[in-house]
Design a protein around this motif. Structure first.
Motif, PDB file in Angstrom:
ATOM      1  N   GLY A  23       0.819  -1.210   0.000  1.00  0.00           N
ATOM      2  CA  GLY A  23       0.000   0.000   0.000  1.00  0.00           C
ATOM      3  C   GLY A  23       0.849   1.255   0.000  1.00  0.00           C
ATOM      4  O   GLY A  23       0.542   2.246  -0.690  1.00  0.00           O
ATOM      5  N   THR A  24       1.932   1.241   0.768  1.00  0.00           N
ATOM      6  CA  THR A  24       2.834   2.398   0.820  1.00  0.00           C
ATOM      7  C   THR A  24       3.505   2.626  -0.530  1.00  0.00           C
ATOM      8  O   THR A  24       3.596   3.761  -1.029  1.00  0.00           O
ATOM      9  CB  THR A  24       3.891   2.182   1.911  1.00  0.00           C
ATOM     10  OG1 THR A  24       3.240   1.962   3.160  1.00  0.00           O
ATOM     11  CG2 THR A  24       4.812   3.378   2.020  1.00  0.00           C
ATOM     12  N   VAL A  25       3.998   1.541  -1.154  1.00  0.00           N
ATOM     13  CA  VAL A  25       4.661   1.665  -2.457  1.00  0.00           C
ATOM     14  C   VAL A  25       3.685   2.167  -3.519  1.00  0.00           C
ATOM     15  O   VAL A  25       4.033   3.001  -4.375  1.00  0.00           O
ATOM     16  CB  VAL A  25       5.276   0.309  -2.864  1.00  0.00           C
ATOM     17  CG1 VAL A  25       5.853   0.377  -4.273  1.00  0.00           C
ATOM     18  CG2 VAL A  25       6.371  -0.080  -1.871  1.00  0.00           C
ATOM     19  N   LEU A  26       2.456   1.677  -3.465  1.00  0.00           N
ATOM     20  CA  LEU A  26       1.454   2.143  -4.455  1.00  0.00           C
ATOM     21  C   LEU A  26       1.205   3.635  -4.307  1.00  0.00           C
ATOM     22  O   LEU A  26       1.046   4.344  -5.310  1.00  0.00           O
ATOM     23  CB  LEU A  26       0.152   1.366  -4.280  1.00  0.00           C
ATOM     24  CG  LEU A  26       0.119  -0.048  -4.866  1.00  0.00           C
ATOM     25  CD1 LEU A  26      -1.242  -0.674  -4.641  1.00  0.00           C
ATOM     26  CD2 LEU A  26       0.456  -0.044  -6.360  1.00  0.00           C
ATOM     27  N   VAL A  75      -8.895   2.279  -3.057  1.00  0.00           N
ATOM     28  CA  VAL A  75      -8.598   0.959  -2.495  1.00  0.00           C
ATOM     29  C   VAL A  75      -7.658   1.063  -1.296  1.00  0.00           C
ATOM     30  O   VAL A  75      -7.867   0.440  -0.249  1.00  0.00           O
ATOM     31  CB  VAL A  75      -7.994   0.039  -3.584  1.00  0.00           C
ATOM     32  CG1 VAL A  75      -7.486  -1.271  -2.958  1.00  0.00           C
ATOM     33  CG2 VAL A  75      -9.026  -0.254  -4.663  1.00  0.00           C
ATOM     34  N   VAL A  76      -6.601   1.905  -1.432  1.00  0.00           N
ATOM     35  CA  VAL A  76      -5.567   1.958  -0.399  1.00  0.00           C
ATOM     36  C   VAL A  76      -5.975   2.846   0.768  1.00  0.00           C
ATOM     37  O   VAL A  76      -5.836   2.464   1.935  1.00  0.00           O
ATOM     38  CB  VAL A  76      -4.237   2.442  -1.013  1.00  0.00           C
ATOM     39  CG1 VAL A  76      -3.165   2.584   0.074  1.00  0.00           C
ATOM     40  CG2 VAL A  76      -3.768   1.476  -2.081  1.00  0.00           C
ATOM     41  N   ARG A  77      -6.483   4.038   0.482  1.00  0.00           N
ATOM     42  CA  ARG A  77      -6.742   5.013   1.536  1.00  0.00           C
ATOM     43  C   ARG A  77      -8.126   4.879   2.152  1.00  0.00           C
ATOM     44  O   ARG A  77      -8.276   4.920   3.378  1.00  0.00           O
ATOM     45  CB  ARG A  77      -6.585   6.424   0.978  1.00  0.00           C
ATOM     46  CG  ARG A  77      -5.227   6.713   0.383  1.00  0.00           C
ATOM     47  CD  ARG A  77      -4.151   6.781   1.443  1.00  0.00           C
ATOM     48  NE  ARG A  77      -4.369   7.906   2.349  1.00  0.00           N
ATOM     49  CZ  ARG A  77      -3.588   8.209   3.374  1.00  0.00           C
ATOM     50  NH1 ARG A  77      -2.529   7.447   3.626  1.00  0.00           N
ATOM     51  NH2 ARG A  77      -3.842   9.255   4.131  1.00  0.00           N
ATOM     52  N   SER A  86      -4.485  -8.441  -8.918  1.00  0.00           N
ATOM     53  CA  SER A  86      -5.071  -7.840 -10.126  1.00  0.00           C
ATOM     54  C   SER A  86      -5.136  -6.315  -9.992  1.00  0.00           C
ATOM     55  O   SER A  86      -4.881  -5.585 -10.973  1.00  0.00           O
ATOM     56  CB  SER A  86      -6.469  -8.407 -10.367  1.00  0.00           C
ATOM     57  OG  SER A  86      -7.317  -8.129  -9.263  1.00  0.00           O
ATOM     58  N   GLN A  87      -5.448  -5.810  -8.779  1.00  0.00           N
ATOM     59  CA  GLN A  87      -5.481  -4.366  -8.576  1.00  0.00           C
ATOM     60  C   GLN A  87      -4.085  -3.761  -8.700  1.00  0.00           C
ATOM     61  O   GLN A  87      -3.911  -2.671  -9.274  1.00  0.00           O
ATOM     62  CB  GLN A  87      -6.089  -4.056  -7.197  1.00  0.00           C
ATOM     63  CG  GLN A  87      -7.570  -4.410  -7.106  1.00  0.00           C
ATOM     64  CD  GLN A  87      -8.093  -4.322  -5.690  1.00  0.00           C
ATOM     65  OE1 GLN A  87      -7.343  -4.444  -4.734  1.00  0.00           O
ATOM     66  NE2 GLN A  87      -9.402  -4.119  -5.562  1.00  0.00           N
ATOM     67  N   VAL A  88      -3.073  -4.456  -8.172  1.00  0.00           N
ATOM     68  CA  VAL A  88      -1.700  -3.984  -8.316  1.00  0.00           C
ATOM     69  C   VAL A  88      -1.296  -3.990  -9.789  1.00  0.00           C
ATOM     70  O   VAL A  88      -0.621  -3.063 -10.277  1.00  0.00           O
ATOM     71  CB  VAL A  88      -0.744  -4.859  -7.475  1.00  0.00           C
ATOM     72  CG1 VAL A  88       0.711  -4.453  -7.705  1.00  0.00           C
ATOM     73  CG2 VAL A  88      -1.088  -4.761  -5.992  1.00  0.00           C
ATOM     74  N   TYR A  89      -1.718  -5.023 -10.504  1.00  0.00           N
ATOM     75  CA  TYR A  89      -1.392  -5.118 -11.935  1.00  0.00           C
ATOM     76  C   TYR A  89      -2.009  -3.960 -12.709  1.00  0.00           C
ATOM     77  O   TYR A  89      -1.366  -3.373 -13.604  1.00  0.00           O
ATOM     78  CB  TYR A  89      -1.898  -6.458 -12.464  1.00  0.00           C
ATOM     79  CG  TYR A  89      -1.515  -6.725 -13.899  1.00  0.00           C
ATOM     80  CD1 TYR A  89      -0.215  -7.084 -14.247  1.00  0.00           C
ATOM     81  CD2 TYR A  89      -2.460  -6.623 -14.915  1.00  0.00           C
ATOM     82  CE1 TYR A  89       0.134  -7.318 -15.557  1.00  0.00           C
ATOM     83  CE2 TYR A  89      -2.123  -6.859 -16.229  1.00  0.00           C
ATOM     84  CZ  TYR A  89      -0.818  -7.203 -16.552  1.00  0.00           C
ATOM     85  OH  TYR A  89      -0.472  -7.422 -17.854  1.00  0.00           O
ATOM     86  N   VAL A  90      -3.244  -3.559 -12.376  1.00  0.00           N
ATOM     87  CA  VAL A  90      -3.892  -2.429 -13.051  1.00  0.00           C
ATOM     88  C   VAL A  90      -3.112  -1.147 -12.799  1.00  0.00           C
ATOM     89  O   VAL A  90      -2.895  -0.329 -13.716  1.00  0.00           O
ATOM     90  CB  VAL A  90      -5.344  -2.294 -12.561  1.00  0.00           C
ATOM     91  CG1 VAL A  90      -5.947  -0.961 -13.031  1.00  0.00           C
ATOM     92  CG2 VAL A  90      -6.181  -3.453 -13.077  1.00  0.00           C
ATOM     93  N   LEU A 126       8.826  -6.607  -7.147  1.00  0.00           N
ATOM     94  CA  LEU A 126       8.945  -6.989  -5.742  1.00  0.00           C
ATOM     95  C   LEU A 126       7.645  -7.581  -5.194  1.00  0.00           C
ATOM     96  O   LEU A 126       7.669  -8.386  -4.262  1.00  0.00           O
ATOM     97  CB  LEU A 126       9.339  -5.772  -4.893  1.00  0.00           C
ATOM     98  CG  LEU A 126      10.779  -5.278  -5.021  1.00  0.00           C
ATOM     99  CD1 LEU A 126      10.956  -3.983  -4.245  1.00  0.00           C
ATOM    100  CD2 LEU A 126      11.761  -6.334  -4.532  1.00  0.00           C
ATOM    101  N   TYR A 127       6.507  -7.183  -5.784  1.00  0.00           N
ATOM    102  CA  TYR A 127       5.233  -7.556  -5.178  1.00  0.00           C
ATOM    103  C   TYR A 127       4.396  -8.490  -6.049  1.00  0.00           C
ATOM    104  O   TYR A 127       3.555  -9.220  -5.525  1.00  0.00           O
ATOM    105  CB  TYR A 127       4.416  -6.290  -4.867  1.00  0.00           C
ATOM    106  CG  TYR A 127       5.130  -5.360  -3.914  1.00  0.00           C
ATOM    107  CD1 TYR A 127       5.081  -5.586  -2.544  1.00  0.00           C
ATOM    108  CD2 TYR A 127       5.867  -4.286  -4.374  1.00  0.00           C
ATOM    109  CE1 TYR A 127       5.741  -4.742  -1.664  1.00  0.00           C
ATOM    110  CE2 TYR A 127       6.537  -3.445  -3.511  1.00  0.00           C
ATOM    111  CZ  TYR A 127       6.473  -3.676  -2.138  1.00  0.00           C
ATOM    112  OH  TYR A 127       7.137  -2.852  -1.263  1.00  0.00           O
ATOM    113  N   LEU A 128       4.581  -8.416  -7.367  1.00  0.00           N
ATOM    114  CA  LEU A 128       3.815  -9.289  -8.239  1.00  0.00           C
ATOM    115  C   LEU A 128       4.492 -10.644  -8.372  1.00  0.00           C
ATOM    116  O   LEU A 128       5.691 -10.792  -8.110  1.00  0.00           O
ATOM    117  CB  LEU A 128       3.669  -8.647  -9.623  1.00  0.00           C
ATOM    118  CG  LEU A 128       2.830  -7.365  -9.681  1.00  0.00           C
ATOM    119  CD1 LEU A 128       2.935  -6.739 -11.072  1.00  0.00           C
ATOM    120  CD2 LEU A 128       1.381  -7.642  -9.318  1.00  0.00           C
TER     121      LEU A 128
END
Length: 559
Positions: A23-26, A75-77, A86-90, A126-128
């Motif tokens: 969440g922080t990285v996004l 999503v994050v906040r 899938s949300q990270v991929y978008v 790092l995350y996917l």
């Protein structure tokens, strides 16, 4: 001596290799993305008049990126949940599009912004998963390649190929590192979970055990105290935690304090030591204690832990066993002496009685003969008591009501000549069935009640109660798990301090004219039933005898 604050060692910090939360990285990537699309939109405004169609396409792409960014922020906040893959991929696609727009508008291969693809590829690898990260890398390479080859007027040079190779290498290196980090993180989480479980179990054990546990650091400050230690010592761990505690502890338990100081100073372990606790509320009891040291990395001196427990019940049981052994030895000696003395004494009495009847005997001789006969009878009664004392055995054990036995003994004492008019005898409690010899148990109750009446020498209230003993009432270490309880209490003058420690020994009595065998017989009779008898008394406060007898079918309690 007070230790200066500068001399107190600080705990070492534990560094662990970790990566920020997704969440922080996004959020970081969304901020960078907004800066990029703002720049792209500004650049599109400059070329609006030269190429309106390009400016329009850029504006539409920027709008799409803004929408995806708003969704990511929600999503994050707002949702405050961990984004799915899938949300990270978008969000990764939105970053790739934003960078591609800026690269295209600033000259393709000649643009200073293709290096931002490295940031995106490294961040999301790092995350996917490897497959999703490969798609992000492939999309970045494809868009950049297509823009340089067909979207720009100039022919690309060798630097373009080098950039593509760098993109691929970054993906490969970061993906491998990310896989190792995830594996290490999983093992770390597993170890932390196991450690938390062990600590929780240890906390539960320390909170529920019947022993007190205290830990002090090398400077004598309280590091840990469990609830039982607080209860036994009458101290508040919450108020003393982290503070020097040896002074407060010495006022309550000097032996525990001495053992702690010896271990702190000389690193000496103490095992199976004994001491005494005198609480602020006036209660005092013996404790058994053990002290151990714990050396930690980075500490010049060890921490010290003391484990202690109230051993009052163990002491009382030891006294019971020693008393029973002494009585058994005295009983054997009494039986042999009584048999050896009784027959000669009978012959002496018979001979003297016959001499007193002789016609030649004068008045003085008859008086002396009667005195010898009277004293012989007294000795004979004493020998009979010796034999009764040595013959205390359960000859026939049958189920019987202990309250019924007590009622019969009280009735006989009420009719006894030694019972004065001011004596009040009461029976309380409830019926309880035990297995035993009715005659022996009858003698037990009668001896205790009659002793109370005779010791009072005046008005006295003797209370006899029967019932079941609660699990917390039986002394720790009893050989059975269920017991009946018989209590004989009076409000008489109490037992003198000099007599109380030897009360159950033969020939010890505080009453003039007593043989000193009554309570010894009580002890042997109770012991013959596998029971225990305890006495609590103080001058002027009365006396209480408490007897525990095993119930029929009572199982052996594990030590």
């Amino acid at each position: 001596m007070t230790t200066p604050a500068a001399a107190v060692p600080r705990p070492a910090r534990n560094f662990r290799l970790s990566i920020p939360e997704i969440g922080t990285v996004l959020q970081w990537m969304m901020g960078l993305r907004l800066v990029l699309v703002t720049g792209a939109l500004s650049r599109a405004a400059l070329v609006w008049t030269d190429d309106p169609s390009l400016a329009f396409l850029v504006a539409v792409a920027v709008l799409i990126v803004f929408v995806l960014t708003a969704y990511g922020l929600y999503v994050v906040r707002v949702g405050r949940r961990v984004p799915s893959e899938s949300q990270v991929y978008v969000q990764a696609m939105a970053d790739v599009v934003a960078i591609m727009l800026l690269v295209h508008l600033t000259g393709g291969e000649r643009s200073p912004f293709p290096s931002l693809f490295v940031v995106v590829i490294a961040a999301y690898s790092l995350y996917l998963t490897v497959g999703s990260a490969l798609l992000v890398t492939a999309l970045s390479l494809s868009l950049y390649f297509a823009d340089v080859m067909w979207g720009q007027p100039e022919i690309p040079g060798m630097g373009f190929v080098g950039q593509l190779v760098v993109f691929a290498l970054v993906f490969a290196v970061v993906s491998v590192l990310a896989a190792r980090l995830r594996a290490t993180g999983a093992r770390t989480l597993e170890l932390e979970s196991e450690l938390a479980r062990v600590r929780l179990e240890a906390s539960d054990v320390l909170a529920t055990i019947t022993s007190g546990v205290i830990t002090v650091d090398p400077f004598g400050r309280l590091a840990f105290i469990n609830p039982m230690a607080e209860k036994l010592l009458g101290l508040s761990g919450r108020e003393l935690l982290g503070l020097p505690v040896l002074g407060e502890l010495r006022a309550v338990a000097p032996a525990i304090t001495d053992a702690l100081q010896a271990s702190l100073r000389w690193r000496r372990r103490v095992t199976r030591a004994e001491g005494r606790v005198s609480r602020p509320d006036g209660q005092s009891f013996p404790v058994g204690l053990s002290v151990t040291t714990l050396e930690r990395l980075g500490q010049a001196q060890p921490s010290v832990t003391v484990i202690f427990a109230d051993i009052s019940d163990q002491k009382r049981l030891q006294e019971l066993h020693l008393r029973a052994e002494r009585l058994e030895a005295v009983a054997e000696l009494s039986a042999s002496l009584a048999h050896e003395i009784r027959n000669p004494l009978a012959s002496i009495r018979s001979s003297v009685e016959q001499l007193s009847r002789s016609p030649r005997a004068n008045d003085d001789e008859r008086f002396l003969a009667q005195l010898i006969v009277r004293e012989s009878d007294r000795l004979s009664r004493l020998l009979s008591e010796f034999l009764d004392f040595s013959r205390v055995r359960v000859t026939r054990a049958v189920p019987l009501d202990l309250q019924h036995v007590a009622r019969g003994a009280i009735r006989l004492v009420q009719e006894h000549p030694a019972t004065e008019e001011g004596a009040t005898l009461t029976l309380e409690g409830e019926p309880v069935t035990v297995e035993g010899d009715e005659d022996l148990l009858h003698r037990v109750v009668m001896n205790l009640v009659l002793n109370a009446v005779q010791a009072a020498k005046g008005p006295v209230h003797v209370r006899v109660s029967t019932g079941l003993a609660g699990s917390g009432e039986r002394p720790a270490g009893a050989a059975y798990d269920r017991a009946a309880k018989l209590v004989v209490a009076d409000d008489g003058p109490g037992i003198p301090d000099e007599v109380l420690p030897r009360l159950f020994e033969p020939f010890v009595t505080g009453r003039v004219g007593g043989s000193g065998l009554g309570l010894s017989i009580v002890q042997r009779a109770v012991e013959a039933h596998r029971g225990m008898v305890f006495v609590d008394s103080a001058p002027g406060t009365g006396t209480t005898f408490t007897i525990y007898l095993p119930l029929p079918g009572a199982g052996e309690e594990p030590a």
